[in-house]
Design a protein around this motif. Structure first.
Motif, PDB file in Angstrom:
ATOM      1  N   LEU A 145       0.784  -1.446  -0.023  1.00 35.15           N
ATOM      2  CA  LEU A 145       0.028  -0.076   0.035  1.00 35.15           C
ATOM      3  C   LEU A 145       1.240   1.474  -0.075  1.00 35.15           C
ATOM      4  CD1 LEU A 145      -2.085  -1.236   2.578  1.00 35.15           C
ATOM      5  CD2 LEU A 145      -2.821  -0.828   0.642  1.00 35.15           C
ATOM      6  N   ILE A 146       0.553   2.227  -0.922  1.00 40.99           N
ATOM      7  CA  ILE A 146       1.318   3.536  -0.515  1.00 40.99           C
ATOM      8  C   ILE A 146       0.316   4.023  -0.114  1.00 40.99           C
ATOM      9  CG2 ILE A 146       2.211   5.235  -1.912  1.00 40.99           C
ATOM     10  CD1 ILE A 146       2.831   3.393  -4.008  1.00 40.99           C
ATOM     11  N   ILE A 147       0.396   4.541   1.190  1.00 40.87           N
ATOM     12  CA  ILE A 147       0.249   5.192   1.903  1.00 40.87           C
ATOM     13  C   ILE A 147       0.462   7.113   2.403  1.00 40.87           C
ATOM     14  CG2 ILE A 147      -1.242   5.936   4.504  1.00 40.87           C
ATOM     15  CD1 ILE A 147      -1.478   2.585   4.314  1.00 40.87           C
ATOM     16  N   LEU A 160       3.315   0.563  15.420  1.00 36.45           N
ATOM     17  CA  LEU A 160       3.602   0.590  13.736  1.00 36.45           C
ATOM     18  C   LEU A 160       3.964   1.799  13.388  1.00 36.45           C
ATOM     19  CD1 LEU A 160      -0.250  -0.401  13.997  1.00 36.45           C
ATOM     20  CD2 LEU A 160       1.302  -1.385  13.331  1.00 36.45           C
ATOM     21  N   GLN A 161       4.269   2.949  14.385  1.00 35.57           N
ATOM     22  CA  GLN A 161       4.331   3.931  14.088  1.00 35.57           C
ATOM     23  C   GLN A 161       5.588   4.071  13.933  1.00 35.57           C
ATOM     24  OE1 GLN A 161       4.384   7.657  13.232  1.00 35.57           O
ATOM     25  NE2 GLN A 161       6.623   7.971  13.712  1.00 35.57           N
ATOM     26  N   ASN A 162       6.719   3.367  14.504  1.00 37.54           N
ATOM     27  CA  ASN A 162       8.201   3.253  14.967  1.00 37.54           C
ATOM     28  C   ASN A 162       8.617   2.386  13.558  1.00 37.54           C
ATOM     29  OD1 ASN A 162       9.016   3.921  16.688  1.00 37.54           O
ATOM     30  ND2 ASN A 162       8.932   2.138  18.593  1.00 37.54           N
ATOM     31  N   VAL A 163       8.125   1.808  13.230  1.00 34.38           N
ATOM     32  CA  VAL A 163       8.301   0.085  11.826  1.00 34.38           C
ATOM     33  C   VAL A 163       7.689   0.768  10.761  1.00 34.38           C
ATOM     34  CG1 VAL A 163       7.430  -1.665  10.875  1.00 34.38           C
ATOM     35  CG2 VAL A 163       8.231  -1.716  13.912  1.00 34.38           C
ATOM     36  N   LEU A 164       6.886   1.500  10.274  1.00 38.88           N
ATOM     37  CA  LEU A 164       6.174   2.029   8.913  1.00 38.88           C
ATOM     38  C   LEU A 164       6.668   3.559   8.657  1.00 38.88           C
ATOM     39  CD1 LEU A 164       2.639   0.778   9.708  1.00 38.88           C
ATOM     40  CD2 LEU A 164       4.657  -0.411   8.759  1.00 38.88           C
ATOM     41  N   GLN A 165       6.386   3.967   9.830  1.00 45.88           N
ATOM     42  CA  GLN A 165       7.431   5.455   9.942  1.00 45.88           C
ATOM     43  C   GLN A 165       5.846   6.561   9.226  1.00 45.88           C
ATOM     44  OE1 GLN A 165      10.443   6.569  10.811  1.00 45.88           O
ATOM     45  NE2 GLN A 165      11.046   4.160  10.658  1.00 45.88           N
ATOM     46  N   ILE A 166       5.091   5.828   9.819  1.00 44.53           N
ATOM     47  CA  ILE A 166       3.707   6.375   9.542  1.00 44.53           C
ATOM     48  C   ILE A 166       2.649   5.800  10.643  1.00 44.53           C
ATOM     49  CG2 ILE A 166       3.023   4.983   7.810  1.00 44.53           C
ATOM     50  CD1 ILE A 166       1.358   6.675   6.422  1.00 44.53           C
ATOM     51  N   THR A 167       1.820   7.012  11.352  1.00 43.18           N
ATOM     52  CA  THR A 167       1.187   7.195  12.175  1.00 43.18           C
ATOM     53  C   THR A 167      -0.465   6.478  11.826  1.00 43.18           C
ATOM     54  OG1 THR A 167       2.580   8.615  13.472  1.00 43.18           O
ATOM     55  CG2 THR A 167       0.641   7.979  14.179  1.00 43.18           C
ATOM     56  N   PRO A 168      -0.961   5.285  12.194  1.00 43.36           N
ATOM     57  CA  PRO A 168      -2.332   5.055  11.946  1.00 43.36           C
ATOM     58  C   PRO A 168      -2.631   5.549  13.192  1.00 43.36           C
ATOM     59  CG  PRO A 168      -0.904   3.350  12.789  1.00 43.36           C
ATOM     60  CD  PRO A 168       0.337   4.209  12.900  1.00 43.36           C
ATOM     61  N   PHE A 206      -5.622   6.200   7.771  1.00 43.05           N
ATOM     62  CA  PHE A 206      -5.117   4.965   7.776  1.00 43.05           C
ATOM     63  C   PHE A 206      -5.521   4.453   9.075  1.00 43.05           C
ATOM     64  CE2 PHE A 206      -1.026   2.617   8.721  1.00 43.05           C
ATOM     65  CZ  PHE A 206      -1.315   1.528   8.442  1.00 43.05           C
ATOM     66  N   GLU A 207      -6.741   3.291   9.122  1.00 46.05           N
ATOM     67  CA  GLU A 207      -6.442   2.791  10.533  1.00 46.05           C
ATOM     68  C   GLU A 207      -6.356   1.427  10.335  1.00 46.05           C
ATOM     69  OE1 GLU A 207     -10.470   3.933  12.115  1.00 46.05           O
ATOM     70  OE2 GLU A 207     -11.192   1.583  11.947  1.00 46.05           O
ATOM     71  N   VAL A 208      -5.939   1.400  11.581  1.00 48.82           N
ATOM     72  CA  VAL A 208      -5.709  -0.616  11.984  1.00 48.82           C
ATOM     73  C   VAL A 208      -6.616  -1.071  12.335  1.00 48.82           C
ATOM     74  CG1 VAL A 208      -3.535  -2.754  12.675  1.00 48.82           C
ATOM     75  CG2 VAL A 208      -3.287  -0.289  11.396  1.00 48.82           C
ATOM     76  N   GLN A 209      -7.421  -1.909  12.659  1.00 48.43           N
ATOM     77  CA  GLN A 209      -8.638  -2.779  13.392  1.00 48.43           C
ATOM     78  C   GLN A 209      -7.762  -3.436  14.164  1.00 48.43           C
ATOM     79  OE1 GLN A 209     -12.237  -2.936  11.681  1.00 48.43           O
ATOM     80  NE2 GLN A 209     -12.540   0.043  11.676  1.00 48.43           N
ATOM     81  N   VAL A 210      -7.999  -4.021  15.538  1.00 53.00           N
ATOM     82  CA  VAL A 210      -7.012  -4.715  15.668  1.00 53.00           C
ATOM     83  C   VAL A 210      -7.916  -5.552  17.025  1.00 53.00           C
ATOM     84  CG1 VAL A 210      -5.078  -5.976  17.154  1.00 53.00           C
ATOM     85  CG2 VAL A 210      -5.481  -3.556  16.419  1.00 53.00           C
ATOM     86  N   GLU A 211      -8.086  -7.245  17.222  1.00 54.06           N
ATOM     87  CA  GLU A 211      -9.075  -7.560  17.670  1.00 54.06           C
ATOM     88  C   GLU A 211      -8.025  -7.767  19.104  1.00 54.06           C
ATOM     89  OE1 GLU A 211     -11.113 -11.439  17.443  1.00 54.06           O
ATOM     90  OE2 GLU A 211     -12.395 -10.294  15.603  1.00 54.06           O
ATOM     91  N   LEU A 212      -8.712  -8.214  20.715  1.00 54.99           N
ATOM     92  CA  LEU A 212      -8.456  -8.183  21.035  1.00 54.99           C
ATOM     93  C   LEU A 212      -8.782 -10.113  21.128  1.00 54.99           C
ATOM     94  CD1 LEU A 212     -10.456  -5.558  24.089  1.00 54.99           C
ATOM     95  CD2 LEU A 212      -7.552  -5.995  23.415  1.00 54.99           C
ATOM     96  N   ALA A 213      -7.136 -10.722  22.450  1.00 55.16           N
ATOM     97  CA  ALA A 213      -7.156 -11.742  22.439  1.00 55.16           C
ATOM     98  C   ALA A 213      -8.592 -11.841  23.366  1.00 55.16           C
ATOM     99  CB  ALA A 213      -5.835 -11.885  23.222  1.00 55.16           C
ATOM    100  N   ALA A 214      -8.635 -13.809  22.852  1.00 56.66           N
ATOM    101  CA  ALA A 214      -9.946 -13.674  24.271  1.00 56.66           C
ATOM    102  C   ALA A 214      -9.662 -13.497  25.276  1.00 56.66           C
ATOM    103  CB  ALA A 214     -10.228 -15.438  23.596  1.00 56.66           C
ATOM    104  N   ASP A 215      -9.569 -13.490  26.254  1.00 52.93           N
ATOM    105  CA  ASP A 215      -8.710 -13.762  27.581  1.00 52.93           C
ATOM    106  C   ASP A 215      -8.306 -12.120  28.372  1.00 52.93           C
ATOM    107  OD1 ASP A 215      -6.920 -13.695  26.289  1.00 52.93           O
ATOM    108  OD2 ASP A 215      -6.447 -15.563  27.382  1.00 52.93           O
ATOM    109  N   TYR A 216      -8.766 -11.073  26.977  1.00 53.53           N
ATOM    110  CA  TYR A 216      -7.726  -9.909  27.441  1.00 53.53           C
ATOM    111  C   TYR A 216      -8.356  -9.197  28.701  1.00 53.53           C
ATOM    112  CZ  TYR A 216      -5.058  -5.612  28.106  1.00 53.53           C
ATOM    113  OH  TYR A 216      -4.288  -4.877  28.315  1.00 53.53           O
ATOM    114  N   PHE A 217      -9.633  -8.287  28.113  1.00 52.15           N
ATOM    115  CA  PHE A 217     -10.558  -7.715  28.810  1.00 52.15           C
ATOM    116  C   PHE A 217     -10.169  -7.782  30.325  1.00 52.15           C
ATOM    117  CE2 PHE A 217     -14.582  -4.821  29.742  1.00 52.15           C
ATOM    118  CZ  PHE A 217     -12.979  -3.796  29.596  1.00 52.15           C
ATOM    119  N   THR A 218      -9.306  -6.486  30.560  1.00 45.69           N
ATOM    120  CA  THR A 218      -9.237  -6.267  31.584  1.00 45.69           C
ATOM    121  C   THR A 218     -10.856  -5.544  32.779  1.00 45.69           C
ATOM    122  OG1 THR A 218      -7.970  -4.484  31.795  1.00 45.69           O
ATOM    123  CG2 THR A 218      -7.062  -6.096  32.058  1.00 45.69           C
ATOM    124  N   GLY A 219     -11.495  -5.237  32.249  1.00 42.84           N
ATOM    125  CA  GLY A 219     -11.929  -4.430  32.286  1.00 42.84           C
ATOM    126  C   GLY A 219     -12.208  -3.275  32.412  1.00 42.84           C
TER     127      GLY A 219
END
Ligand code: DLL
Length: 431
Positions: free
Chosen positions: A329-331, A397-405, A368-381
């Motif tokens: 992708l070119i973003i 992500l910013q460190n690796v991609l040099q662009i802030t999603p 540029f949006e990244v939607q990420v699912e929480l792991a099954a057992d993660y939500f702490t409340g």
């Protein structure tokens, strides 16, 4: 165990075999496929000009659009009555491409898949559940005949009906799972919902392919299922599955070089790159009768490793495919590969292996949006924890991609699941 002695040929012998086969396939396409005849003539090239493996570079490339423009049968090198099977790519991005097999091609295909499954560790006593779809897609039938060839017991379960997949595993004592990596993650989720621990089902091996997946997903799969997860690669135009696969070292995929002559090129210039450098994989089929292809540009990004493998095979290994030249992708002017996003995410505790990249344009600016699912057992409340997690993901992500999603954490199980290849990117700019 090694299925075929050819997999251990000394390099000089392999190269002799490749050259002999290259000369033969070049002669054949020149005589039988008008497309190649014309291309050769344009270059004032005759089959006799191919005298060494390095002469390969004189030959023209073939790209997917060439196949599309000659839809359906223009590339076949044999009369239709010699073909005994057709498969096709899905055609989601234009006309499908049709691939035809002669009887001999089907025998070769089974042999090649036999190599792949044996090097992954399949034994004749295994009960193998194939959860690839059967149909025009090459995954189901391809694995099926190769596994029967080695004498394993095949369950042609196909993709979908996921609860039944788990019951089949329980009732038939499945020992090996064959699917896309994403479908294997999904089957594990459904098992847990049914109160079944996938690791307790007794499977010992997973054979995964057909889409890119990271080392992180491998770990996730191995932990969930308690088995060894191996990678195998192929594509319809080249034959289907069976082009290359990992041995038990899980360190690169051995290419069946006596059938597929590989090169890595710079996708921009078309120049060959030296061993070890990453670029686009180009394959010349050396033995196919129905649909021989010269220098086919796969668009898959990888590198080649000619160093000896401790398993004893001498065939070159390709690194796991990190993506495709056309999924870059070119973003906002920056190059982003979905695999880079996956690698970052899989390294962060609290998020699961499911994510989606959404690119849009507001006025002149890319979003540029990244939607990420929480792991099954993660939500702490605590919502504060979610905010912290979102920030961490964004920064990495910013460190690796040099662009802030923009990062959006979404609830476990809210992103769509698939029984086939995952769709990671929604680029609304091109819709
Ligand atoms: O996916 C053939 C296949 C079926 C391979 C089952 C392995 C197992 P196509 O539908 O034509 O054929 O898609 C080919 O999928 O160019 C890659 O981009 C991608 N691909 C296939 N295997 C892998 C893999 C089958 N192991 C396209 N890693 C290829 C990464 C893969 N990408």
């Amino acid at each position: 165990m090694i299925w075929d002695r050819t997999e251990t040929l000394p390099r000089e012998d392999m190269e002799l075999l490749q050259l002999e086969r290259l000369k033969a396939v070049v002669r054949r396409v020149y005589q039988k496929v008008p497309f190649y005849h014309e291309r050769f003539q344009e270059r004032r090239l005759k089959p006799a000009d191919i005298r060494s493996l390095s002469d390969l570079q004189k030959l023209p490339f073939t790209v997917k659009d060439d196949l599309r423009e000659n839809y359906p049968y223009g590339f076949f090198a044999v009369p239709l009555e010699k073909l005994v099977r057709m498969h096709a790519s899905s055609g989601t991005t234009g006309r499908p491409t049709v691939v035809g097999y002669t009887k001999k091609d089907l025998r070769t295909w089974s042999e090649l898949v036999a190599r792949v499954v044996v090097q992954a560790g399949v034994k004749p006593r295994d009960v193998v559940q194939i959860c690839f779809s059967y149909g025009l897609f090459t995954g189901g039938f391809g694995l099926h005949y190769g596994l029967e060839r080695v004498g394993a017991t095949v369950i042609p379960a196909s993709a979908g009906n996921t609860q039944r997949q788990i019951r089949l595993m329980q009732d038939f004592n499945t020992t090996v799972l064959v699917s896309t990596p994403t479908y294997a993650l999904y089957i594990a989720e459904i098992a847990r919902e049914m109160g079944v621990d996938p690791a307790g089902l007794g499977l010992r091996l997973g054979l995964f392919g057909s889409e890119p997946w990271s080392e992180g997903i491998r770990q996730e799969l191995e932990a969930a299922w308690g088995f060894k997860a191996t990678d195998n690669y192929g594509m319809s135009e080249l034959i289907g599955p069976g082009v290359s696969g990992e041995c038990h070292m899980q360190n690169g995929l051995h290419i069946s070089e006596d059938h597929f002559l590989p090169e890595i090129i710079d996708p921009e210039t078309g120049e060959q790159l030296p061993p070890g450098e990453r670029g686009e994989l180009v394959i010349t089929t050396l033995t196919k009768e129905g649909l021989p292809l010269i220098r086919y540009r796969t668009r898959d990004v990888t590198s080649l490793d000619y160093t000896p493998c401790p398993c004893g095979r001498t065939t070159v290994r390709m690194r796991r495919v990190s993506g495709r030249t056309d999924d870059m992708l070119i973003i906002r002017g920056v190059n982003v590969f979905p695999s880079q996003v996956e690698e970052v995410l899989m390294d962060i505790a609290g998020v699961g292996p499911h994510y989606q990249i959404i690119v849009d344009r507001q006025g002149y600016l890319d979003e540029f949006e990244v939607q990420v699912e929480l792991a099954a057992d993660y939500f702490t409340g605590k919502f504060r924890d979610l905010e912290t997690l979102e920030k961490t993901i964004q920064e990495r992500l910013q460190n690796v991609l040099q662009i802030t999603p923009k990062v959006k954490l979404v609830e476990y199980r809210s992103l769509e699941r698939t029984t086939g290849k995952a769709k990671r990117v929604i680029d609304k700019r091109t819709l």
